[in-house]
Design a protein around this motif. Structure first.
Motif, mmCIF file in Angstrom:
data_model
loop_
_atom_site.group_PDB
_atom_site.id
_atom_site.type_symbol
_atom_site.label_atom_id
_atom_site.label_comp_id
_atom_site.label_asym_id
_atom_site.label_seq_id
_atom_site.Cartn_x
_atom_site.Cartn_y
_atom_site.Cartn_z
ATOM 1 N N VAL A 73 90.894 -9.655 -71.642
ATOM 2 C CA VAL A 73 89.903 -8.811 -70.974
ATOM 3 C C VAL A 73 89.052 -8.165 -72.057
ATOM 4 C CG1 VAL A 73 89.507 -6.878 -69.402
ATOM 5 C CG2 VAL A 73 91.451 -8.417 -69.020
ATOM 6 N N VAL A 114 86.782 -10.938 -67.667
ATOM 7 C CA VAL A 114 88.116 -11.525 -67.776
ATOM 8 C C VAL A 114 87.962 -12.977 -68.201
ATOM 9 C CG1 VAL A 114 90.128 -12.315 -66.445
ATOM 10 C CG2 VAL A 114 89.242 -9.998 -66.115
ATOM 11 N N VAL A 169 92.025 -4.403 -66.103
ATOM 12 C CA VAL A 169 90.650 -4.081 -65.721
ATOM 13 C C VAL A 169 90.533 -2.611 -65.342
ATOM 14 C CG1 VAL A 169 88.829 -4.527 -64.029
ATOM 15 C CG2 VAL A 169 90.110 -6.442 -64.999
ATOM 16 N N LEU A 227 84.176 -5.116 -63.128
ATOM 17 C CA LEU A 227 84.383 -6.485 -63.586
ATOM 18 C C LEU A 227 83.109 -7.276 -63.308
ATOM 19 C CD1 LEU A 227 86.213 -8.740 -64.675
ATOM 20 C CD2 LEU A 227 87.006 -9.109 -62.328
#
Length: 224
Positions: free
Chosen positions: A43, A52, A66, A71
């Motif tokens: 990540v 990711v 995360v 994200l």
């Protein structure tokens, strides 16, 4: 050098982009066989946003890394089932994220997720921005036709998926793979990177470009 130790060696960018790491366990299936595997998950991001690299087996540890960050992308090094398993779960938790895959790997992707399409087609030379760090897309076919690596120049790191490992190329004895092609991908795309570049892989321990470069002829003699 363990994957975690390699991550410890990589200093955050000036803007605070860092690399977090976890592993997940599950299976890889292709050509009628199934094998137990442990996958690395990387990540990359700062305190507000992240990407990711690969989505294997179990969404829980990935979503924990995360955290409450946005994200932006799920970057897929290739579409073997052990690298794309939990894409739907990541999207359910972060519906705005883009799923990025090279189109040459759709033949493999569709075996796992026939009713879900990637939202971003990767191409060689593309750049994915996360914070103040650019991830450069390198198309490196051989292990899979659409295999890609992601080079973070500012961090001195390349994420190689199953293209390059500590000790040589990824496997090429199954469908949609080719040994001469992966050797050429590594020779011309990866080994051209600075020798100090840290290689963060899809499975197992990290290495560096400089550590792997002298062994190309040995790989060729060994074959796949």
């Amino acid at each position: 050098m363990s994957a975690d130790a390699a991550g410890d060696r990589v200093r955050p960018s000036q803007g605070g982009v860092r690399i977090d790491h976890t592993t997940t366990e599950g299976t890889f299936s292709l050509d009628g066989g199934t094998w137990e595997v442990e996958n690395n998950v990387w990540v990359v991001g700062d305190d507000t946003q992240c990407v990711v690299v690969d989505a294997p087996h179990d969404a829980g540890p990935i979503l924990e890394l995360v955290g409450d960050r946005r994200l932006t992308h799920v970057l897929l090094t290739h579409a073997h089932d052990d690298h794309v398993t939990v894409v739907p779960e990541l999207l359910a938790a972060h519906p705005g994220a883009k799923v990025a895959l090279h189109p040459d790997d759709r033949v493999l992707w569709d075996q796992s997720h026939p009713d879900l399409a990637p939202t971003l087609d990767l191409a060689d030379g593309d750049v994915v921005q996360v914070g103040d760090v650019e991830l450069f897309v390198l198309h490196t076919p051989g292990h899979a036709p659409g295999a890609c690596c992601f080079h973070a120049r500012d961090l001195g790191v390349v994420f190689t998926g199953d293209t390059l490992f500590l000790g040589g190329p990824g496997a090429t004895g199954r469908s949609y793979s080719d040994f001469p092609t992966i050797v050429e991908s590594i020779r011309h795309r990866l080994l051209a990177l600075p020798p100090e570049t840290v290689v963060l892989t899809g499975h197992g321990r990290a290495t560096t470009i400089g550590d792997e470069k002298p062994d190309v002829e040995e790989w060729i003699r060994r074959g796949h």
